[in-house]
Design an enzyme around this catalytic site. Sequence first.
Site, mmCIF file in Angstrom:
data_model
loop_
_atom_site.group_PDB
_atom_site.id
_atom_site.type_symbol
_atom_site.label_atom_id
_atom_site.label_comp_id
_atom_site.label_asym_id
_atom_site.label_seq_id
_atom_site.Cartn_x
_atom_site.Cartn_y
_atom_site.Cartn_z
ATOM 1 N N LYS A 84 15.939 56.452 81.923
ATOM 2 C CA LYS A 84 15.308 57.544 82.676
ATOM 3 C C LYS A 84 16.229 58.000 83.796
ATOM 4 O O LYS A 84 16.831 57.187 84.494
ATOM 5 C CB LYS A 84 13.971 57.075 83.241
ATOM 6 N N SER A 159 5.608 61.215 84.501
ATOM 7 C CA SER A 159 6.876 61.910 84.653
ATOM 8 C C SER A 159 7.912 61.508 83.613
ATOM 9 O O SER A 159 8.941 62.165 83.452
ATOM 10 C CB SER A 159 7.442 61.642 86.043
ATOM 11 N N SER A 183 3.289 56.975 85.157
ATOM 12 C CA SER A 183 4.393 57.705 84.539
ATOM 13 C C SER A 183 5.078 56.990 83.388
ATOM 14 O O SER A 183 5.915 57.578 82.706
ATOM 15 C CB SER A 183 5.445 58.071 85.594
#
Length: 518
Positions: A84, A159, A183
């Site tokens: 990420k 997210s 998330s």
Amino acid sequence: MSELIKQTAAALAEKLSAGEVSSVEVTQAHLDRIAAVDGTAEAGVHAFLHVAAERALAQAKRVDDDRAAGVPLPPLAGVPIAVKDVMTTRGLPTTAGSRILEGWVPPYDATVVQKIDAARLVTLGKTNMDEFAMGSSTEHSAYGPTRNPWDFTRIPGGSGGGSAAALAAFEAPLATGTDTGGSIRQPASVTGTVGVKPTYGGVSRYGLIALASSLDQAGPCARTVLDAALLHEVMAGYDPCDSTSLTDPTPPVVAAAREGAHGDLSGVRVGVIRELHGNSSGDASGGSGYQAGVLARFDESLNLLQKAGAEVVEVSCPSFTAALAAYYLILPSEASSNLAKFDAMRYGLRVTPEGAPSAETVMAATREAGFGDEVKRRIILGTYALSSGYYDAYYGSAQKVRTLIQRDFAKAFEQADVLVSPTSPTTAFPLGEKLDDPLSMYLQDVATIPANLAGIPGMSLPSGIADEDGLPTGIQLLAPARADERLYRVGAALEALLHERWGGTILDRAPEIEGVTR
């Protein structure tokens, strides 16, 4: 399409160890898949913001060379992984999905990235995300939205939608995520994958671009519970660079996952959280309607848990009805403090106004151009909540609610070993549907937020497919702090039962992605 990309991380590790396939072959297969389906923000999955093909192949070759030379290697050596873009990576761009960090290449690695490298995993690249992890759909990325591989017109969650979509599109067998209010878990739910938020402090936050320091937690993303456990074991452990890092030994998550796969849950007490189990026509926890298909698959999962020997009881956590409100005071307050460092003076974007600009006008112009609407919204809200005269009324009150939530969890865990709820009230909603309605977007995390406020671990795994839209649903498991292994034992058992119920994994039913090229 190479069959290698459909293999689990555990299966790939076995094949690599046995010499049946090389890491270069496995890595190239995934890079080819990325080239075929990831596309751009305008077309394709768009799970990646940066693909490090040359670096990945070089890493893979070193693993193959060491294996050929008889060098002892870690269990996951040579298996590809996606990272990420909120985690700093030395030599690779790190943007946190924001224009204000466009082009920034960190001079150091996050501790999680260091551990991944030490485990000899192969980093494919950096995945897309909502800007500074603010969002539930990955539509707030400054570089364009990621699309759900099940349906390109739908969101992949947020997210960490990029990591979840990369797994669901078979672009990577493993990925990292961060979870501030859901998330990791919410994207897992809407993409048919597995995501785990470890106990707060169980995985180092050093090198993670902070959103809300008391809530942020890095964790593993995978397609199976065992794969998540294998990655969890790599990521976890004490880090002196993180003042909140736990000194406890890493919980035996891999052993628990292997044990749970046998499907016996005799003696395990499973608590259904009343406030997080809505109904399709009514309200739950702050007024969020639960989709009928989500509840149907959740109830089926409860029946399977009972058949495996678990005792299912109902528990009540009354303060959870205020969790969403408390979270959206605590998070913006901490975000307004954490994002103050993006001042155009040291690194990242700098916008210089015409005339004779001062430091203040440069800072203002840079933040205006570099921050997106959602980031500005939360900074304003957080700054207001922390301002003189309002601190006690807003931020202070939210922290009191947080204490009540922790107490409710403590009472609930006296009655149950793990707690369960649907992960998200709905399946993946259409792109653009909630962009102009922030409150509706925030409600997508209504079931996941309490775990972050209390610092306890949580897991989402696929519970099936909703009848009304053919999209995946998720079930959330929660355990007491420092008892992460319970998630893996119960999760692996439920996963095995659901595979039997659905005749394979949920992703086996996902439509193939066709006709997309870079």
